[in-house]
Design a protein around this motif. Structure first.
Motif, PDB file in Angstrom:
ATOM      1  N   SER A 153       0.849  -1.186   0.000  1.00  0.00           N
ATOM      2  CA  SER A 153       0.000   0.000   0.000  1.00  0.00           C
ATOM      3  C   SER A 153       0.887   1.240   0.000  1.00  0.00           C
ATOM      4  N   GLU A 154       0.357   2.347  -0.479  1.00  0.00           N
ATOM      5  CA  GLU A 154       1.072   3.621  -0.395  1.00  0.00           C
ATOM      6  C   GLU A 154       0.891   4.247   0.984  1.00  0.00           C
ATOM      7  N   ASP A 155      -0.175   3.830   1.680  1.00  0.00           N
ATOM      8  CA  ASP A 155      -0.441   4.360   3.024  1.00  0.00           C
ATOM      9  C   ASP A 155       0.403   3.621   4.048  1.00  0.00           C
ATOM     10  N   ILE A 156       0.839   4.343   5.069  1.00  0.00           N
ATOM     11  CA  ILE A 156       1.664   3.736   6.122  1.00  0.00           C
ATOM     12  C   ILE A 156       0.791   3.358   7.312  1.00  0.00           C
ATOM     13  N   LYS A 157       0.918   2.114   7.741  1.00  0.00           N
ATOM     14  CA  LYS A 157       0.294   1.637   8.977  1.00  0.00           C
ATOM     15  C   LYS A 157       1.357   1.784  10.061  1.00  0.00           C
ATOM     16  N   GLU A 158       1.179   2.754  10.962  1.00  0.00           N
ATOM     17  CA  GLU A 158       2.221   3.113  11.923  1.00  0.00           C
ATOM     18  C   GLU A 158       2.553   1.980  12.886  1.00  0.00           C
ATOM     19  N   GLU A 159       1.536   1.319  13.450  1.00  0.00           N
ATOM     20  CA  GLU A 159       1.809   0.269  14.441  1.00  0.00           C
ATOM     21  C   GLU A 159       1.564  -1.112  13.839  1.00  0.00           C
ATOM     22  N   LEU A 160       2.409  -2.062  14.226  1.00  0.00           N
ATOM     23  CA  LEU A 160       2.203  -3.456  13.823  1.00  0.00           C
ATOM     24  C   LEU A 160       0.897  -3.942  14.432  1.00  0.00           C
ATOM     25  N   GLU A 161       0.049  -4.553  13.601  1.00  0.00           N
ATOM     26  CA  GLU A 161      -1.237  -5.036  14.105  1.00  0.00           C
ATOM     27  C   GLU A 161      -1.582  -6.394  13.509  1.00  0.00           C
ATOM     28  N   TYR A 162      -1.953  -7.303  14.391  1.00  0.00           N
ATOM     29  CA  TYR A 162      -2.461  -8.612  13.981  1.00  0.00           C
ATOM     30  C   TYR A 162      -3.970  -8.628  14.147  1.00  0.00           C
ATOM     31  N   LYS A 163      -4.634  -9.377  13.280  1.00  0.00           N
ATOM     32  CA  LYS A 163      -6.077  -9.588  13.419  1.00  0.00           C
ATOM     33  C   LYS A 163      -6.394 -11.032  13.053  1.00  0.00           C
ATOM     34  N   ILE A 164      -7.469 -11.537  13.651  1.00  0.00           N
ATOM     35  CA  ILE A 164      -8.012 -12.850  13.278  1.00  0.00           C
ATOM     36  C   ILE A 164      -9.436 -12.576  12.803  1.00  0.00           C
ATOM     37  N   PHE A 174      -5.796 -15.156   9.264  1.00  0.00           N
ATOM     38  CA  PHE A 174      -4.806 -14.431  10.052  1.00  0.00           C
ATOM     39  C   PHE A 174      -4.340 -13.258   9.199  1.00  0.00           C
ATOM     40  N   SER A 175      -4.192 -12.075   9.807  1.00  0.00           N
ATOM     41  CA  SER A 175      -3.605 -10.971   9.050  1.00  0.00           C
ATOM     42  C   SER A 175      -2.624 -10.194   9.912  1.00  0.00           C
ATOM     43  N   LEU A 176      -1.624  -9.643   9.239  1.00  0.00           N
ATOM     44  CA  LEU A 176      -0.621  -8.790   9.850  1.00  0.00           C
ATOM     45  C   LEU A 176      -0.490  -7.580   8.942  1.00  0.00           C
ATOM     46  N   GLU A 177      -0.460  -6.391   9.551  1.00  0.00           N
ATOM     47  CA  GLU A 177      -0.285  -5.167   8.772  1.00  0.00           C
ATOM     48  C   GLU A 177       0.693  -4.263   9.495  1.00  0.00           C
ATOM     49  N   TRP A 178       1.698  -3.764   8.742  1.00  0.00           N
ATOM     50  CA  TRP A 178       2.674  -2.837   9.309  1.00  0.00           C
ATOM     51  C   TRP A 178       3.418  -2.142   8.192  1.00  0.00           C
ATOM     52  N   GLU A 179       3.742  -0.900   8.412  1.00  0.00           N
ATOM     53  CA  GLU A 179       4.397  -0.058   7.427  1.00  0.00           C
ATOM     54  C   GLU A 179       3.523  -0.050   6.167  1.00  0.00           C
ATOM     55  N   LYS A 180       4.055  -0.454   5.014  1.00  0.00           N
ATOM     56  CA  LYS A 180       3.267  -0.452   3.771  1.00  0.00           C
ATOM     57  C   LYS A 180       2.901  -1.870   3.339  1.00  0.00           C
ATOM     58  N   VAL A 181       3.013  -2.822   4.263  1.00  0.00           N
ATOM     59  CA  VAL A 181       2.841  -4.241   3.923  1.00  0.00           C
ATOM     60  C   VAL A 181       1.704  -4.868   4.711  1.00  0.00           C
ATOM     61  N   LYS A 182       0.974  -5.744   4.039  1.00  0.00           N
ATOM     62  CA  LYS A 182      -0.051  -6.549   4.697  1.00  0.00           C
ATOM     63  C   LYS A 182       0.092  -7.974   4.180  1.00  0.00           C
ATOM     64  N   ILE A 183       0.078  -8.928   5.118  1.00  0.00           N
ATOM     65  CA  ILE A 183       0.004 -10.335   4.704  1.00  0.00           C
ATOM     66  C   ILE A 183      -1.210 -10.953   5.383  1.00  0.00           C
ATOM     67  N   ASN A 184      -1.822 -11.886   4.718  1.00  0.00           N
ATOM     68  CA  ASN A 184      -2.906 -12.646   5.338  1.00  0.00           C
ATOM     69  C   ASN A 184      -2.945 -14.032   4.731  1.00  0.00           C
ATOM     70  N   PHE A 185      -3.453 -14.964   5.519  1.00  0.00           N
ATOM     71  CA  PHE A 185      -3.572 -16.341   5.043  1.00  0.00           C
ATOM     72  C   PHE A 185      -4.737 -17.014   5.754  1.00  0.00           C
ATOM     73  N   PRO A 186      -5.440 -17.858   5.029  1.00  0.00           N
ATOM     74  CA  PRO A 186      -6.613 -18.525   5.601  1.00  0.00           C
ATOM     75  C   PRO A 186      -6.234 -19.758   6.421  1.00  0.00           C
ATOM     76  N   PHE A 187      -7.155 -20.147   7.284  1.00  0.00           N
ATOM     77  CA  PHE A 187      -7.002 -21.389   8.043  1.00  0.00           C
ATOM     78  C   PHE A 187      -8.387 -22.008   8.244  1.00  0.00           C
ATOM     79  N   VAL A 188      -8.373 -23.302   8.536  1.00  0.00           N
ATOM     80  CA  VAL A 188      -9.611 -24.039   8.808  1.00  0.00           C
ATOM     81  C   VAL A 188      -9.438 -24.741  10.136  1.00  0.00           C
ATOM     82  N   VAL A 189     -10.467 -24.687  10.980  1.00  0.00           N
ATOM     83  CA  VAL A 189     -10.471 -25.416  12.244  1.00  0.00           C
ATOM     84  C   VAL A 189     -10.859 -26.858  11.943  1.00  0.00           C
TER      85      VAL A 189
END
Length: 194
Positions: A153-164, A174-189
């Motif tokens: 992204s061109e926008d900056i995410k100031e703090e590292l943040e995880y979300k489920i 699962f997702s992680l977002e920080w600086e200009k990067v975001k990663i996410n990946f699916p999971f199954v219970v």
């Protein structure tokens, strides 16, 4: 008459001193609040949790800030293991088995690591969840390891943040977002859990 004047003056002086002490107490209180803020960690400890398909999933991490730095490819070198947070290694705990990228992550607690690159990132769940940074990281203790393409992204995410994110009764992301990067990946219970 003199006694009354002296009495009134005495009450007035006592009242003024009492108000002054109250004001000083308020100033002192405000000062200590500022100290607390100044002394607060630049990477505060935080966590996120979600329940999906009866599985309690918990991510525990310290959240660093960008603070006008180039993070990926700068502060954090490409192609090196990163503890996916600050200070202690980030850890993930699940009360049921999960399937992630066609691999089973058994219920338990795991160190969560990443290897950022200019292309695909490596996501790692490691048996050793209780370590400072990546000091004791040992690849032979990896339980699940796979690659994921980051989003930029061109926008900056100031703090590292995880979300489920809960997708439905048995799936999440699962997702992680920080600086200009975001990663996410699916999971199954996994349904076979008791």
């Amino acid at each position: 008459m003199k006694k009354i004047i002296i009495l009134v003056l005495t009450i007035f002086i006592i009242s003024c001193q009492s108000n002054k002490e109250k004001d000083e107490a308020v100033d002192e209180h405000n000062h200590s609040e500022v100290k607390t803020e100044v002394g607060a960690s630049k990477s505060p400890h935080t966590s996120t949790m979600e329940t999906i398909g009866g599985a309690h999933i918990h991510i525990d991490y310290s959240s660093p800030r960008v603070r006008n730095r180039i993070v990926f490819g700068g502060l954090l070198a490409y192609d090196e293991v990163w503890q996916a947070g600050a200070h202690m290694a980030t850890w993930v705990e699940t009360s049921k088995d999960l399937t992630i990228s066609d691999q089973v992550l058994p219920k338990g607690k795991y160190g969560f690591f990443l290897i950022p690159t200019k292309g695909e990132w490596t996501v790692i769940f490691n048996k050793n969840w209780n370590q400072h940074g990546k000091d004791d990281y040992d690849e032979s203790e990896d339980v699940v390891r796979f690659k994921v393409a980051p989003e930029f992204s061109e926008d900056i995410k100031e703090e590292l943040e995880y979300k489920i994110h809960k997708e439905d009764e048995s799936k999440g992301i699962f997702s992680l977002e920080w600086e200009k990067v975001k990663i996410n990946f699916p999971f199954v219970v996994n349904e076979t859990n008791n």
